[in-house]
Design an enzyme around this catalytic site. Structure first.
Site, PDB file in Angstrom:
ATOM      1  N   GLY A  43     -19.252  20.502 -84.121  1.00  0.00           N
ATOM      2  CA  GLY A  43     -18.800  20.849 -82.765  1.00  0.00           C
ATOM      3  C   GLY A  43     -17.549  21.701 -82.689  1.00  0.00           C
ATOM      4  O   GLY A  43     -17.510  22.692 -81.961  1.00  0.00           O
ATOM      5  N   CYS A  73     -29.934  19.852 -83.704  1.00  0.00           N
ATOM      6  CA  CYS A  73     -28.500  19.873 -83.442  1.00  0.00           C
ATOM      7  C   CYS A  73     -28.275  20.949 -82.381  1.00  0.00           C
ATOM      8  O   CYS A  73     -28.668  22.111 -82.576  1.00  0.00           O
ATOM      9  CB  CYS A  73     -27.762  20.230 -84.730  1.00  0.00           C
ATOM     10  N   ASN A  74     -27.681  20.549 -81.275  1.00  0.00           N
ATOM     11  CA  ASN A  74     -27.464  21.522 -80.191  1.00  0.00           C
ATOM     12  C   ASN A  74     -26.468  22.593 -80.600  1.00  0.00           C
ATOM     13  O   ASN A  74     -26.621  23.765 -80.264  1.00  0.00           O
ATOM     14  CB  ASN A  74     -26.947  20.806 -78.941  1.00  0.00           C
ATOM     15  N   CYS A 184     -26.316  16.908 -76.864  1.00  0.00           N
ATOM     16  CA  CYS A 184     -25.904  16.751 -78.258  1.00  0.00           C
ATOM     17  C   CYS A 184     -26.789  15.639 -78.778  1.00  0.00           C
ATOM     18  O   CYS A 184     -26.947  14.615 -78.099  1.00  0.00           O
ATOM     19  CB  CYS A 184     -24.432  16.353 -78.334  1.00  0.00           C
ATOM     20  N   HIS A 186     -26.388  13.479 -80.881  1.00  0.00           N
ATOM     21  CA  HIS A 186     -25.715  12.191 -81.092  1.00  0.00           C
ATOM     22  C   HIS A 186     -25.694  11.346 -79.802  1.00  0.00           C
ATOM     23  O   HIS A 186     -25.569  10.128 -79.866  1.00  0.00           O
ATOM     24  CB  HIS A 186     -24.267  12.400 -81.533  1.00  0.00           C
TER      25      HIS A 186
HETATM   26  N1  DGL Z   1     -25.468  16.438 -83.175  1.00  0.00           N
HETATM   27  C1  DGL Z   1     -24.825  17.710 -83.020  1.00  0.00           C
HETATM   28  C2  DGL Z   1     -25.295  18.397 -81.744  1.00  0.00           C
HETATM   29  O1  DGL Z   1     -26.378  18.107 -81.275  1.00  0.00           O
HETATM   30  C3  DGL Z   1     -23.345  17.804 -83.063  1.00  0.00           C
HETATM   31  C4  DGL Z   1     -22.468  16.863 -83.715  1.00  0.00           C
HETATM   32  C5  DGL Z   1     -21.326  17.572 -84.413  1.00  0.00           C
HETATM   33  O2  DGL Z   1     -20.319  17.922 -83.771  1.00  0.00           O
HETATM   34  O3  DGL Z   1     -21.485  17.794 -85.605  1.00  0.00           O
HETATM   35  O4  DGL Z   1     -24.618  19.244 -81.219  1.00  0.00           O
END
Ligand code: DGL
Length: 267
Positions: A43, A73-74, A184, A186
């Site tokens: 991020g 992963c966005n 995101c 997560h």
């Molecule tokens: N899971 C990741 C997303 O969808 C981001 C997490 C990170 O900051 O690495 O953006």
């Protein structure tokens, strides 16, 4: 028919929310998951650096023989989906567009909130993707960097998460959004807290669920579904600590992962 595995990747545990949804839609498919935990979080990084990571991991998964890649992963999607799609022969699906579509279809008052990492929000990818469906939707976007830290260490409820959620989500409540994109991968892990703060009338759109539906449609239309009665294999690979990741897989997928391998890329 195509019995090669599906490749899925993220900076860490976030992509497991996509794995969970893919397992629900496509239980017969083999999966290889790569979590770039040694370089987590993506991020706050420069999008050009994240793009480089996306290319390294896509190359690795293609070397493993995958038939399709899910960029779960966005931040990675915002940084490098288009370039990766141009560079590689294997189809690559990102998470931004399916989430944007889900929200554009779900909102009634045409006010949508988007939460994501700093990289994703600064890229304005969701704002553009939503406008492609309905340019009249008012989007309120908010970066929530600390959410990934909570999720990555398995802290998905409790007072600290709740306090942070109240602070981050205040502008969305103020804007009276009726739909929130968990932008995101997560964040679905924190959906309980986010839903409690936003209230029961607000719809939460998980880019993980929307993306799994898109993967299924993609495989069906291409004739790429796996055939055969044998049990599906699920392989997990990380760039960082394998034991810690094994525990998180058990926590978030509700199944034990077997061995987690360690593969470091880009050295
Ligand atoms: N899971 C990741 C997303 O969808 C981001 C997490 C990170 O900051 O690495 O953006």
């Amino acid at each position: 028919m195509n019995n090669r595995p599906i490749g899925i990747f993220d900076s860490g545990v976030g992509g497991l929310t996509v794995v969970r949804a893919v397992l629900d839609h496509l239980p017969q498919e083999d999966i290889i998951y790569y979590g770039d935990t040694a370089r987590f979080p993506y991020g706050p990084r420069d999008l050009s650096e994240v793009r480089e990571f996306v290319f390294q991991i896509a190359r690795y998964l293609i070397d493993q023989g995958v038939k399709i890649i899910v960029l779960a992963c966005n931040t990675g999607t915002a940084a490098g989906l288009v370039e990766a799609q141009k560079a590689f022969d294997v189809p690559i699906i990102g998470v931004v567009e399916p989430g944007a579509r889900g929200a554009a279809l779900a909102t009634v008052n045409r006010r949508v909130g988007v939460i994501g990492t700093e990289g994703t929000i600064a890229s304005a990818s969701y704002q553009r993707a939503i406008a492609a469906y309905d340019a009249g939707i008012e989007v309120t976007a908010q970066a929530c960097p600390r959410f990934v830290e909570f999720a990555q260490r398995g802290e998905v409820d409790g007072a600290a998460v709740k306090r942070q959620a109240e602070e981050y989500l205040a502008p969305l409540k103020h804007a009276d959004v009726d739909t929130v994109i968990l932008g995101c991968t997560h964040y679905p892990l924190l959906a309980g807290v986010i839903g409690a703060v936003m209230g029961p009338e607000v719809k939460l759109i998980s880019s993980a669920t929307e993306t799994a539906a898109e993967v299924e449609e993609n495989l069906i239309r291409r004739g790429y579904l796996r055939q055969g009665n044998g049990g599906a294999s699920h392989r997990f690979v990380v760039s960082g600590d394998t034991a810690a990741f094994q525990d998180l897989i058990t926590l978030f997928l509700g199944t034990s992962a077997g061995n987690v391998d360690k593969v470091v890329l880009g050295e």
